[in-house]
Design a protein around this motif. Sequence first.
Motif, PDB file in Angstrom:
ATOM      1  N   GLU A  73       0.835  -1.199   0.000  1.00  0.00           N
ATOM      2  CA  GLU A  73       0.000   0.000   0.000  1.00  0.00           C
ATOM      3  C   GLU A  73       0.869   1.249   0.000  1.00  0.00           C
ATOM      4  OE1 GLU A  73      -3.376   2.078   2.784  1.00  0.00           O
ATOM      5  OE2 GLU A  73      -3.161  -0.098   2.836  1.00  0.00           O
ATOM      6  N   GLY A  74       0.520   2.203  -0.836  1.00  0.00           N
ATOM      7  CA  GLY A  74       1.257   3.454  -0.928  1.00  0.00           C
ATOM      8  C   GLY A  74       2.385   3.439  -1.943  1.00  0.00           C
ATOM      9  N   VAL A  75       2.626   2.294  -2.569  1.00  0.00           N
ATOM     10  CA  VAL A  75       3.703   2.164  -3.556  1.00  0.00           C
ATOM     11  C   VAL A  75       3.092   1.726  -4.875  1.00  0.00           C
ATOM     12  CG1 VAL A  75       5.776   0.867  -4.168  1.00  0.00           C
ATOM     13  CG2 VAL A  75       5.412   1.570  -1.801  1.00  0.00           C
ATOM     14  N   GLN A  76       3.503   2.380  -5.941  1.00  0.00           N
ATOM     15  CA  GLN A  76       3.059   1.989  -7.279  1.00  0.00           C
ATOM     16  C   GLN A  76       4.292   1.770  -8.136  1.00  0.00           C
ATOM     17  OE1 GLN A  76       0.167   4.676  -8.960  1.00  0.00           O
ATOM     18  NE2 GLN A  76      -0.916   4.867  -7.027  1.00  0.00           N
ATOM     19  N   ILE A  98      10.373  18.974  -8.442  1.00  0.00           N
ATOM     20  CA  ILE A  98       9.658  17.694  -8.393  1.00  0.00           C
ATOM     21  C   ILE A  98      10.582  16.585  -7.898  1.00  0.00           C
ATOM     22  CG2 ILE A  98       8.518  15.924  -9.788  1.00  0.00           C
ATOM     23  CD1 ILE A  98       7.370  18.232 -11.487  1.00  0.00           C
ATOM     24  N   THR A  99      11.838  16.578  -8.362  1.00  0.00           N
ATOM     25  CA  THR A  99      12.737  15.529  -7.871  1.00  0.00           C
ATOM     26  C   THR A  99      12.989  15.706  -6.378  1.00  0.00           C
ATOM     27  OG1 THR A  99      14.739  16.709  -8.579  1.00  0.00           O
ATOM     28  CG2 THR A  99      13.839  15.078 -10.100  1.00  0.00           C
ATOM     29  N   TRP A 100      13.059  16.947  -5.901  1.00  0.00           N
ATOM     30  CA  TRP A 100      13.205  17.173  -4.459  1.00  0.00           C
ATOM     31  C   TRP A 100      12.006  16.593  -3.712  1.00  0.00           C
ATOM     32  CZ3 TRP A 100      16.192  17.867  -0.525  1.00  0.00           C
ATOM     33  CH2 TRP A 100      15.644  18.248   0.696  1.00  0.00           C
ATOM     34  N   GLN A 101      10.818  16.826  -4.214  1.00  0.00           N
ATOM     35  CA  GLN A 101       9.602  16.294  -3.589  1.00  0.00           C
ATOM     36  C   GLN A 101       9.649  14.768  -3.539  1.00  0.00           C
ATOM     37  OE1 GLN A 101       6.997  17.930  -2.260  1.00  0.00           O
ATOM     38  NE2 GLN A 101       5.614  16.216  -1.984  1.00  0.00           N
ATOM     39  N   THR A 102      10.064  14.162  -4.635  1.00  0.00           N
ATOM     40  CA  THR A 102      10.157  12.706  -4.694  1.00  0.00           C
ATOM     41  C   THR A 102      11.147  12.186  -3.662  1.00  0.00           C
ATOM     42  OG1 THR A 102       9.606  12.717  -7.043  1.00  0.00           O
ATOM     43  CG2 THR A 102      10.705  10.747  -6.205  1.00  0.00           C
ATOM     44  N   GLU A 109       8.400   7.658   2.454  1.00  0.00           N
ATOM     45  CA  GLU A 109       7.135   6.919   2.568  1.00  0.00           C
ATOM     46  C   GLU A 109       7.272   5.532   1.943  1.00  0.00           C
ATOM     47  OE1 GLU A 109       4.195   9.481   0.785  1.00  0.00           O
ATOM     48  OE2 GLU A 109       4.243  10.892   2.464  1.00  0.00           O
ATOM     49  N   TRP A 110       7.939   5.454   0.802  1.00  0.00           N
ATOM     50  CA  TRP A 110       8.171   4.163   0.155  1.00  0.00           C
ATOM     51  C   TRP A 110       9.027   3.275   1.047  1.00  0.00           C
ATOM     52  CZ3 TRP A 110       8.597   2.752  -5.515  1.00  0.00           C
ATOM     53  CH2 TRP A 110       7.530   3.300  -6.230  1.00  0.00           C
ATOM     54  N   ALA A 112       9.225   3.174   4.259  1.00  0.00           N
ATOM     55  CA  ALA A 112       8.388   2.620   5.327  1.00  0.00           C
ATOM     56  C   ALA A 112       7.458   1.533   4.784  1.00  0.00           C
ATOM     57  CB  ALA A 112       7.583   3.733   5.991  1.00  0.00           C
ATOM     58  N   SER A 113       6.860   1.760   3.624  1.00  0.00           N
ATOM     59  CA  SER A 113       5.945   0.779   3.030  1.00  0.00           C
ATOM     60  C   SER A 113       6.659  -0.494   2.604  1.00  0.00           C
ATOM     61  CB  SER A 113       5.226   1.373   1.817  1.00  0.00           C
ATOM     62  OG  SER A 113       4.377   2.421   2.206  1.00  0.00           O
ATOM     63  N   LEU A 114       7.905  -0.350   2.156  1.00  0.00           N
ATOM     64  CA  LEU A 114       8.653  -1.508   1.656  1.00  0.00           C
ATOM     65  C   LEU A 114       9.401  -2.268   2.745  1.00  0.00           C
ATOM     66  CD1 LEU A 114      10.057   0.121  -1.590  1.00  0.00           C
ATOM     67  CD2 LEU A 114       8.368  -1.718  -1.473  1.00  0.00           C
ATOM     68  N   ALA A 115       9.493  -1.698   3.945  1.00  0.00           N
ATOM     69  CA  ALA A 115      10.244  -2.330   5.034  1.00  0.00           C
ATOM     70  C   ALA A 115       9.846  -3.792   5.272  1.00  0.00           C
ATOM     71  CB  ALA A 115      10.122  -1.512   6.316  1.00  0.00           C
TER      72      ALA A 115
END
Length: 136
Positions: A73-76, A98-102, A109-110, A112-115
């Motif tokens: 969840e949260g990762v695409q 945009i790259t800074w935001q990423t 966030e990714w 944490a989701s991928l941990a």
Amino acid sequence: MTSAVRRCSCDGPQGRQGTRAHSGLAGTCRLHRPTGKGFYLADDLLQEAGDSLMMKLGEAANRLSRLGVLAPEGVQWAIAVANRNFIIHRYDEINRAITWQTLSVDRPEWKASLAPLFQAADAAIEGESDGAIGSR
């Protein structure tokens, strides 16, 4: 010849020469180097490092997707792959805001989701290592 590792001004005359955290440039260690969006936008090397990280994440996402690994969840996966492709093929059009935001918001966030996937992979690798040693 000057040493590639310089003393950090935060350590006084002795410095912590040679330690990983205190191997920054111009006498400023990584622990005390200025950070943030303004520094990212002003530093071509940081931007290249961020591009490299995003390309690697995109390639990993592409491989995981092809292996049928479901994104948490949260990762695409498709977004990471598209981002990778854009950076590689349209690098002259990269928007650094945009790259800074990423890098500053999406990547943590990714992480944490991928941990849980990383933990499962580590356990599987550890299990294979234990089994290989025991079977000899």
